[in-house]
Design a protein around this motif. Structure first.
Motif, PDB file in Angstrom:
ATOM      1  N   VAL A 256     -20.970  13.157  13.063  1.00  0.00           N
ATOM      2  CA  VAL A 256     -19.867  12.258  12.747  1.00  0.00           C
ATOM      3  C   VAL A 256     -18.645  13.097  12.394  1.00  0.00           C
ATOM      4  O   VAL A 256     -18.727  14.003  11.552  1.00  0.00           O
ATOM      5  N   SER A 257     -17.553  12.796  13.047  1.00  0.00           N
ATOM      6  CA  SER A 257     -16.296  13.486  12.770  1.00  0.00           C
ATOM      7  C   SER A 257     -15.298  12.502  12.188  1.00  0.00           C
ATOM      8  O   SER A 257     -15.230  11.349  12.623  1.00  0.00           O
ATOM      9  N   LEU A 258     -14.545  12.935  11.203  1.00  0.00           N
ATOM     10  CA  LEU A 258     -13.530  12.112  10.555  1.00  0.00           C
ATOM     11  C   LEU A 258     -12.179  12.784  10.750  1.00  0.00           C
ATOM     12  O   LEU A 258     -11.942  13.889  10.240  1.00  0.00           O
ATOM     13  N   GLN A 259     -11.308  12.144  11.491  1.00  0.00           N
ATOM     14  CA  GLN A 259     -10.012  12.722  11.828  1.00  0.00           C
ATOM     15  C   GLN A 259      -8.902  11.748  11.481  1.00  0.00           C
ATOM     16  O   GLN A 259      -9.099  10.523  11.514  1.00  0.00           O
ATOM     17  N   GLN A 260      -7.747  12.326  11.174  1.00  0.00           N
ATOM     18  CA  GLN A 260      -6.570  11.505  10.868  1.00  0.00           C
ATOM     19  C   GLN A 260      -5.814  11.217  12.155  1.00  0.00           C
ATOM     20  O   GLN A 260      -5.427  12.129  12.883  1.00  0.00           O
ATOM     21  N   GLN A 261      -5.599   9.927  12.431  1.00  0.00           N
ATOM     22  CA  GLN A 261      -4.872   9.531  13.626  1.00  0.00           C
ATOM     23  C   GLN A 261      -3.370   9.655  13.422  1.00  0.00           C
ATOM     24  O   GLN A 261      -2.670  10.232  14.255  1.00  0.00           O
ATOM     25  N   LEU A 262      -2.868   9.094  12.343  1.00  0.00           N
ATOM     26  CA  LEU A 262      -1.444   9.181  12.042  1.00  0.00           C
ATOM     27  C   LEU A 262      -1.222   8.822  10.583  1.00  0.00           C
ATOM     28  O   LEU A 262      -2.115   8.323   9.895  1.00  0.00           O
ATOM     29  N   SER A 263      -0.011   9.068  10.133  1.00  0.00           N
ATOM     30  CA  SER A 263       0.386   8.774   8.759  1.00  0.00           C
ATOM     31  C   SER A 263       1.730   8.066   8.800  1.00  0.00           C
ATOM     32  O   SER A 263       2.677   8.544   9.455  1.00  0.00           O
ATOM     33  N   LEU A 264       1.807   6.911   8.135  1.00  0.00           N
ATOM     34  CA  LEU A 264       3.033   6.140   8.073  1.00  0.00           C
ATOM     35  C   LEU A 264       3.730   6.402   6.757  1.00  0.00           C
ATOM     36  O   LEU A 264       3.079   6.581   5.713  1.00  0.00           O
ATOM     37  N   ASP A 265       5.063   6.382   6.794  1.00  0.00           N
ATOM     38  CA  ASP A 265       5.812   6.639   5.572  1.00  0.00           C
ATOM     39  C   ASP A 265       5.819   5.415   4.672  1.00  0.00           C
ATOM     40  O   ASP A 265       5.220   4.389   4.975  1.00  0.00           O
ATOM     41  N   ALA A 266       6.492   5.524   3.544  1.00  0.00           N
ATOM     42  CA  ALA A 266       6.548   4.426   2.584  1.00  0.00           C
ATOM     43  C   ALA A 266       7.306   3.237   3.172  1.00  0.00           C
ATOM     44  O   ALA A 266       8.082   3.361   4.110  1.00  0.00           O
ATOM     45  N   GLY A 267       7.068   2.078   2.622  1.00  0.00           N
ATOM     46  CA  GLY A 267       7.747   0.872   3.083  1.00  0.00           C
ATOM     47  C   GLY A 267       6.845  -0.076   3.834  1.00  0.00           C
ATOM     48  O   GLY A 267       7.269  -1.170   4.209  1.00  0.00           O
ATOM     49  N   HIS A 268       5.599   0.322   4.092  1.00  0.00           N
ATOM     50  CA  HIS A 268       4.648  -0.539   4.788  1.00  0.00           C
ATOM     51  C   HIS A 268       3.730  -1.183   3.758  1.00  0.00           C
ATOM     52  O   HIS A 268       2.922  -0.505   3.120  1.00  0.00           O
ATOM     53  N   GLU A 269       3.858  -2.483   3.592  1.00  0.00           N
ATOM     54  CA  GLU A 269       3.046  -3.179   2.609  1.00  0.00           C
ATOM     55  C   GLU A 269       1.606  -3.278   3.092  1.00  0.00           C
ATOM     56  O   GLU A 269       1.360  -3.582   4.261  1.00  0.00           O
ATOM     57  N   PRO A 270       0.624  -3.019   2.210  1.00  0.00           N
ATOM     58  CA  PRO A 270      -0.778  -3.057   2.644  1.00  0.00           C
ATOM     59  C   PRO A 270      -1.193  -4.399   3.242  1.00  0.00           C
ATOM     60  O   PRO A 270      -1.995  -4.442   4.164  1.00  0.00           O
ATOM     61  N   SER A 271      -0.663  -5.507   2.741  1.00  0.00           N
ATOM     62  CA  SER A 271      -1.060  -6.820   3.253  1.00  0.00           C
ATOM     63  C   SER A 271      -0.507  -7.104   4.641  1.00  0.00           C
ATOM     64  O   SER A 271      -0.908  -8.089   5.264  1.00  0.00           O
ATOM     65  N   ARG A 272       0.395  -6.256   5.120  1.00  0.00           N
ATOM     66  CA  ARG A 272       1.003  -6.490   6.430  1.00  0.00           C
ATOM     67  C   ARG A 272       0.778  -5.331   7.394  1.00  0.00           C
ATOM     68  O   ARG A 272       1.532  -5.153   8.340  1.00  0.00           O
ATOM     69  N   VAL A 273      -0.235  -4.523   7.154  1.00  0.00           N
ATOM     70  CA  VAL A 273      -0.639  -3.457   8.068  1.00  0.00           C
ATOM     71  C   VAL A 273      -2.061  -3.772   8.524  1.00  0.00           C
ATOM     72  O   VAL A 273      -2.972  -3.891   7.700  1.00  0.00           O
ATOM     73  N   HIS A 274      -2.247  -3.921   9.845  1.00  0.00           N
ATOM     74  CA  HIS A 274      -3.532  -4.386  10.364  1.00  0.00           C
ATOM     75  C   HIS A 274      -3.892  -3.626  11.629  1.00  0.00           C
ATOM     76  O   HIS A 274      -3.012  -3.151  12.365  1.00  0.00           O
ATOM     77  N   PHE A 275      -5.188  -3.541  11.893  1.00  0.00           N
ATOM     78  CA  PHE A 275      -5.681  -3.012  13.161  1.00  0.00           C
ATOM     79  C   PHE A 275      -5.627  -4.124  14.204  1.00  0.00           C
ATOM     80  O   PHE A 275      -6.005  -5.266  13.944  1.00  0.00           O
ATOM     81  N   ILE A 276      -5.182  -3.787  15.395  1.00  0.00           N
ATOM     82  CA  ILE A 276      -5.157  -4.727  16.513  1.00  0.00           C
ATOM     83  C   ILE A 276      -5.671  -4.024  17.756  1.00  0.00           C
ATOM     84  O   ILE A 276      -5.819  -2.799  17.777  1.00  0.00           O
ATOM     85  N   GLY A 277      -5.915  -4.812  18.803  1.00  0.00           N
ATOM     86  CA  GLY A 277      -6.359  -4.232  20.068  1.00  0.00           C
ATOM     87  C   GLY A 277      -7.681  -3.520  19.962  1.00  0.00           C
ATOM     88  O   GLY A 277      -7.823  -2.397  20.462  1.00  0.00           O
TER      89      GLY A 277
END
Length: 725
Positions: free
Chosen positions: A205-226
């Motif tokens: 099992v490998s654990l990798q970081q896909q990307l990092s978003l800066d501040a301003g993204h509310e947790p309740s409005r960040v979702h996985f899609i597709g």
């Protein structure tokens, strides 16, 4: 006054009179039973498809009293909930019926952050006080404490630099797991993938970081899609960003959305539900264009209650919205319907702001004070608008409205698409091209055998043509799918040349025949003339073969590849041409037999009168016989069309069964009867799919019944008309 039949019957012997009465009663009873059987089938199909349009959603409601006030973190099942102790902060499993039971205190010890997959309670991610992130798959909440340490082994662990404020986890195809870590200044997207080693059978099992978003993204409005391939971030003012790990970011704005209250991803992960301050639900679908992923408006729903508390995307589809009054409203986006579910209200002494939860299997739970109320929705019977089965609709993943029949989605979370229009078009397309091939040949053969053959040849040829109806259609379908379709793809140029050469050669043969010595135009045709016509058709085949070889020698393309390269015409191996030829072969006996009987029923004195006035055989047939028998010939064509509409095995084996809206000769199709044969053996009883198939059967029954009834009425009128001549 007695009739002739009564007088003749009374003159019979008593035994004959009793036999006559028994036969009369038997025939009358048999005819009545046939009518009752037809009426019973019709009523059964109506009864089986009725819940599709008039069914009310059934729900099961259970109420439980609580002995604890620990806050619930997540609902694991209908009766088990994960809670966090108010005093110690420890996590434990709260089981209804045994409020004091605690499980996995050692496994979840020192856990300060925890998240469970919304679609599977067995996927769990935790963060301990020392900053260690652990991911669990197939987590069993209900094993005994003695074996808990052995069973609950994390599939991956990682030391974090700092504690996140919130977590989110989503399993993807059981071999990839998406994790979101929310910090004060950023949001990190991690992906854990399990891969089997090339030499050993162990899983890494490998654990990798896909990307990092800066501040301003509310947790309740960040979702996985597709299906977890993209990350959606929505701002309160309607702006959105879609992040892909390999191709950057796509930005947009929901122009018709005011201030947002809730953002939820639907079960397919390709649909987004937005609820604005006007309590209007906007359903958007994820699609792709040249610029990348984009969200397109699919539908809108006004809500009944103005004050909303929570919204869920249940696994059975649509959006479930909870109001502050303690009731639910289900927006069934699959079938464009809304249903208001009113729940019993708790006593006034316990009336507080309700808290809502949803289990992974779609049970909605309302907690009010010391009372839990669970609601389980039975979605086997869901009402829909009858026009939605025929109209063009917007679907997730498509840029515009489409006619789509996809009753068995490719993924368990995708929505079912029940558009009957492609099936109706495929049915009409198959029947039309079959008649295009069969009707001219059958009618011409009927005219030929009725008026241009000797009586001896007519008595031999008619039974032979009618004998073609005895060939099993499954054999014809097998020949069409395994031999004719591949052969036709390789020799399409030969077939086209042959169709063009046959009329020319027959016309040339008729000129040569008239130039031969003797008066041959007025005599009925004999076996010699048949052989002469067969020789003309054989000559047409030689010409067609020569033309196709000449065309092939002049270019490197076959006719199929030429159509694709020069005209951009797609050619599918199992297409309407194959169906038209083979099913037309099956329909020819029906049309021929009825048309020939209609022509033979024309009184001879009409034809003889025309011949006596100097008309030729063909002139008499064209001007007198054909107009008189026209209703019967029309009835024959209608019966042939009904026969082609109801055909199953040929279209099942020779069409490719692709439900498309393409009327082209070179593409496949799917018919109503083939859909019933394919999907009915595996359909779940009393499901929406079952009721839709029953409605399809009702349409097919009505269409063939009406068509055959009209054809029989036309034949009856023909008999009455001929009887008066």
């Amino acid at each position: 006054m007695k009739s002739r039949y009564t007088d003749a019957r009374s003159a019979l012997a008593p035994s004959r009179r009793w036999a006559d009465r028994v036969v009369t009663v038997a025939v009358t009873t048999g005819a009545t039973l046939v009518l009752l059987a037809i009426a019973s089938i019709f009523l059964f199909l109506i009864w089986a498809s009725w819940p599709l349009f008039w069914a009310d959603t059934r729900s099961e409601i259970n109420t439980y009293n609580l002995d604890t006030h620990s806050p619930v973190v997540v609902a694991l099942s209908e009766t088990e909930y994960l809670v966090q102790d108010t005093a110690s902060g420890d996590f434990k499993v709260f089981a209804l019926g045994n409020p004091g039971e605690q499980k996995y205190q050692d496994t979840l010890s020192n856990v300060v952050r925890l998240a469970v997959d919304e679609q599977s309670a067995s996927v769990l991610v935790t963060v301990t006080t020392d900053g260690v992130l652990r991911l669990y798959s197939d987590y069993d909440w209900f094993v005994g404490d003695s074996s808990a340490q052995e069973v609950q082994q994390p599939m991956v662990s990682r030391q974090l630099a700092e504690l996140p404020e919130a977590l989110q986890v989503q399993a993807q195809n059981n071999d990839a797991f998406n994790i979101l870590l929310y910090y004060e200044d950023r949001v990190e997207w991690l992906v854990a993938r399990s891969e089997r080693g090339p030499v050993s059978q162990s899983t890494q099992v490998s654990l990798q970081q896909q990307l990092s978003l800066d501040a301003g993204h509310e947790p309740s409005r960040v979702h996985f899609i597709g299906q977890g391939e993209m990350l959606l971030s929505v701002a309160k003012d309607g702006r959105y960003w879609i992040y892909q790990s390999d191709s950057g970011v796509s930005a947009g704005r929901f122009s018709d959305v005011t201030e947002l209250s809730f953002v939820r991803v639907l079960r397919s992960s390709y649909g987004i539900a937005l609820i604005d301050s006007n309590t209007l639900v906007h359903i958007y679908g994820l699609s792709f264009d040249d610029q990348g992923p984009v969200l397109s408006l699919l539908d809108q729903y006004p809500l009944t209650d103005a004050e909303l508390t929570e919204a869920f995307a249940p696994p059975f589809g649509g959006l479930m919205v909870a109001s502050s009054s303690g009731n639910l409203e289900w927006l069934d986006t699959d079938f464009q319907s809304q249903q208001y579910l009113s729940l019993p209200q708790p006593p006034l002494s316990q009336e507080v702001q309700p808290a809502w939860y949803m289990t992974p299997d779609g049970v909605i739970v309302r907690a009010t004070g010391d009372e839990f109320m669970s609601l389980k929705v039975d979605t086997r019977e869901r009402s829909l608008r009858i026009l939605s089965l025929f109209e063009r609709r917007m679907y997730e993943g498509y840029e515009g409205p489409q006619y789509i029949w996809q009753s068995m989605p490719l993924t368990p979370t995708a929505e079912s698409k029940f558009s009957i229009t492609p099936l109706i078009l495929g049915t009409v397309k198959a029947a039309f091209y079959s008649l295009l091939f069969a009707a001219p040949l059958a009618i011409a053969a009927a005219i030929f055998t009725s008026y241009f053959l000797t009586a001896d040849l007519r008595a031999r040829i008619k039974p032979l043509v009618e004998l073609l109806a005895a060939i099993p259609t499954v054999i014809l379908g097998l020949v069409a799918g395994l031999w004719l379709a591949p052969w036709l793809e390789q020799h399409l140029g030969l077939i086209v040349s042959f169709v063009m050469a046959v009329p020319f050669c027959l016309y040339l043969a008729s000129i040569i025949w008239r130039l031969l010595p003797g008066n041959r135009t007025e005599a009925r045709l004999s076996s010699f003339e048949l052989l002469f016509s067969a020789a003309a058709i054989a000559f047409a085949l030689l010409i067609a073969s020569a033309l196709s070889e000449l065309a092939a020698s002049g270019t490197s393309h076959t006719l199929v590849s030429y159509l694709a390269h020069e005209w951009d015409i797609e050619y599918e191996q199992r297409n309407a041409i194959v169906v038209g030829l083979v099913m037309g072969f099956a329909v020819i006996p029906t049309i021929y037999s009825i048309a020939e009987d209609a022509l033979a029923a024309v009184p001879p004195h009409l034809r003889e009168g025309a011949l006596a006035m100097g008309a030729s055989e063909w002139q008499a047939a064209k001007s007198v016989v054909l107009p008189t028998a026209a209703p019967g010939i029309l009835s024959a064509v209608m019966m042939g069309f009904a026969r082609a509409v109801g055909e199953t095995m040929i279209v099942l084996m020779a069409t490719g069964n692709t439900a498309t809206m393409d009327p082209s000769l070179f593409t496949g199709l799917r018919t109503l009867s083939a859909t019933l044969a394919l999907e009915m053996p595996e359909v779940v009883p009393d499901s929406v799919h079952f009721h839709v198939l029953m409605f399809v059967a009702l349409l097919l029954f009505l269409f063939t019944f009406v068509l055959n009834s009209v054809a029989e009425w036309v034949r009856t009128r023909l008999r009455e008309r001929v009887a008066q001549l």
